[in-house]
Design a protein around this motif. Structure first.
Motif, short mmCIF file in Angstrom:
data_model
loop_
_atom_site.label_atom_id
_atom_site.label_comp_id
_atom_site.label_asym_id
_atom_site.label_seq_id
_atom_site.Cartn_x
_atom_site.Cartn_y
_atom_site.Cartn_z
N ASP A 1 -25.73 30.61 23.34
CA ASP A 1 -25.01 31.07 24.55
C ASP A 1 -25.10 30.29 25.89
O ASP A 1 -24.61 30.91 26.99
N GLY A 2 -25.64 29.16 25.69
CA GLY A 2 -25.60 28.12 26.92
C GLY A 2 -26.91 28.21 27.83
O GLY A 2 -26.98 27.20 28.62
N THR A 3 -27.73 29.14 27.58
CA THR A 3 -29.05 29.25 28.30
C THR A 3 -29.84 27.97 27.85
O THR A 3 -30.00 27.62 26.72
N VAL A 4 -30.56 27.47 28.71
CA VAL A 4 -31.46 26.28 28.46
C VAL A 4 -32.82 26.56 28.60
O VAL A 4 -33.14 27.11 29.91
N SER A 5 -33.66 26.59 27.78
CA SER A 5 -35.05 26.63 28.05
C SER A 5 -36.02 25.35 27.98
O SER A 5 -35.73 24.44 27.22
N ALA A 6 -36.67 25.39 29.22
CA ALA A 6 -37.25 23.99 29.38
C ALA A 6 -38.48 23.93 28.38
O ALA A 6 -39.41 24.74 28.49
#
Ligand SMILES: Cc1cc2nc3c(=O)[nH]c(=O)nc-3n(C[C@H](O)[C@H](O)[C@H](O)COP(=O)(O)OP(=O)(O)OC[C@H]3O[C@@H](n4cnc5c(N)ncnc54)[C@H](O)[C@@H]3O)c2cc1C
Length: 490
Positions: A321-326
């Motif tokens: 969904d385009g979310t970025v987790s670092a």
């Protein structure tokens, strides 16, 4: 009987299978060499050093029959203890002198009645018998996710754990929900580390107790009578307790209820839903949790992510969904190529046949140990060996006793032995007929081949023992060696 030439065996691999047969060959006074591409024995247990790894069968079932270990620290031993035991066996049995470490076998060709073996470094060897003990879970698979190479931090497969990376103070991303992913996640979770597990397909998980063994248990096992009794109990357990995998019935229903109850400790309904499998129990290999995974995932430092991964970026993971987790560290707990077996070794049998060719349509074998057209070539834990419902050393013992008898026959009669095509077809058909009742059909799992048939042993363990109890000479071809070999059965 006098032998005109030195009868020799080459074994590939020094995991438990290679060491097991090495001990038997040594005992039988047969000349042999084991080639091992790494610099140490142990295979699986040398390579898998990730936190949280415990043996998934009783420690007492994961022993070489010729060297009991009375001193396991726990009911299910931690992996370093298994590896220490394997190394001790290699030392105590003086097996290292037969092993050529750092020597990878690249290929072997059956010519003029013998196997002509080539190493990756270009050295050659010649043997009457070629034994592959290369393991079925030894070739790591990495996920095919775009951008994987771009990740800036440490990133490694679970079977290549980087111990130079400190656990604390880092954000860990664990990709995979199988046995390794579960064990790593719970281990890091209880250490208080910030950990996210990517769970695309939740698994049924066995939550079990793993108590320390008492001094009394250890002492008792040293008494031969008590030891024999314990062995008999274990065998009965394997044969009876595990029938639920093979046939429907009350035992299977009870198991289903038990596994559903394990999940009940999860309080948050959303999390519970995320971790509830959408396929039936037993269809995939069941992860074993020694530190209560379902409790661990409820800790505040643990996150379960079931959104798909779109790509890996230098600083983390971009979700569908385009979310970025670092993340600071990524672990690929993505399993192994379980169907490679002896490959990528390039093996050529009669009439120039190769494994890639004969297994093109379907991976198969006779008894998990041999193939038509490949005389005097034996596989340990090849296709259709019991990889799920029995501790590997026990299945191996049955295969090895049988192979040792074939080797003696090959030597004494000066023949090369291979199963006939007809016997192999009969064997495969017998197993195929048993699969529909087992738990292994009806979902995607790593046991199954391209056509969806699992490649493991679908019958009771007694039947495996029985299969190897007698050499069915009618199933075998005996090819005189020293003369040009006749054509393989079509
Ligand atoms: C993480 C993990 C946990 C497991 N836990 C259990 C468990 O709890 N219980 C259980 O019963 N089973 C378990 N297994 C299955 C395990 O693989 C077997 O129990 C057993 O260790 C297999 O032994 P092996 O000797 O057949 O193969 P391996 O241990 O894989 O050894 C094969 C050896 O062959 C060498 N080799 C391969 N190709 C070549 C070549 N071309 N030339 C030279 N050397 C070569 C490799 O370097 C390796 O040393 C587990 C597997 C994994 C991956």
């Amino acid at each position: 009987m006098a032998h005109e030439r030195n009868f020799r065996v080459v074994v590939v691999g020094a995991g438990i299978a290679g060491l097991f047969i090495a001990e038997k060959l040594k005992h039988a006074g047969i000349d042999f060499t084991v080639y091992e591409k790494a610099d140490e024995v142990g295979g699986t247990w040398r390579d898998n050093t990730y936190p949280g790894l415990f043996v998934d069968v009783l420690s007492r079932q994961y022993e070489f029959p010729f060297q009991p270990n009375y001193d396991w620290s726990r009911k299910y031993a931690p992996a370093p203890e298994i590896q220490a035991y394997i190394k001790k066996v290699a030392d105590d049995r003086d097996l290292r002198k037969y092993i050529r470490f750092n020597e990878e076998i690249a290929g072997a060709r059956f010519t003029d009645g013998r196997w002509h073996v080539t190493t990756a470094k270009g050295a050659t060897d010649v043997a009457d018998v070629f034994i592959s003990a290369t393991g079925f879970l030894s070739k790591p698979i990495y996920p095919d996710i775009p951008g994987r190479e771009s990740f800036a931090g440490p990133a490694f497969h679970s079977a290549r754990w980087d111990h130079s990376v400190p656990h604390q103070g880092k954000r860990w991303g664990i990709i995979g929900a199988g046995c390794s992913g579960v064990q790593i996640t719970e281990a890091l979770a209880w250490e208080g580390v910030d950990v996210t597990q990517f769970v695309r397909r939740p698994q049924w998980i066995h939550i079990r107790e793993n108590p320390h063994t008492s001094w009394w248990e250890r002492l008792r096992l040293r008494l031969p009578f008590a030891y024999r009794l314990e062995q008999q109990k274990l065998w009965k357990m394997i044969n009876v307790m595990d029938r639920w995998r093979l046939q429907p019935g009350p035992q299977r229903e009870a198991m289903k209820r038990q596994y559903a109850e394990y999940l009940d400790v999860i309080k948050d309904p959303e999390l519970k839903k995320k971790l509830t499998p959408a396929f039936h129990l037993g269809c995939t290999r069941i992860p074993k949790s020694d530190q209560n995974y379902y409790q661990a995932v409820q800790l505040p430092n643990v996150h379960i992510e079931n959104r798909g991964i779109k790509r890996i970026a230098p600083n983390g993971v971009e979700l569908a969904d385009g979310t970025v987790s670092a993340f600071d560290v990524l672990v690929y707990a993505t399993g192994f190529d379980a169907h490679a077996y002896m490959r990528p070794m390039n093996i050529t049998g009669l009439n120039g046949a190769t494994f890639d060719e004969v297994w093109k349509e379907r991976v198969y074998s006779y008894g998990g140990i041999a193939l038509p057209g490949f005389p005097n070539l034996f596989m340990l834990y090849g296709p259709f060996s019991p990889v799920n419902n029995v501790p590997v050393p026990i299945g191996l013992g049955q295969e090895i006793d049988y192979i040792m008898q074939l080797i003696a026959l090959a030597r004494d009669r000066q023949v090369a032995i291979a199963p006939t095509t007809e016997a192999t077809q009969r064997f495969v058909a017998r197993l195929d007929a048993a699969f529909p009742d087992t738990v292994w059909v009806g979902c995607r799992n790593w046991y199954s081949d391209q056509g969806g048939t699992p490649i493991l042993w679908p019958l009771p363990q007694d039947a495996h023992k029985e299969f190897f109890a007698r050499i069915a000479t009618e199933d075998l071809e005996f090819i005189p060696v020293g003369q040009p070999a006749p054509a393989a059965a079509a």
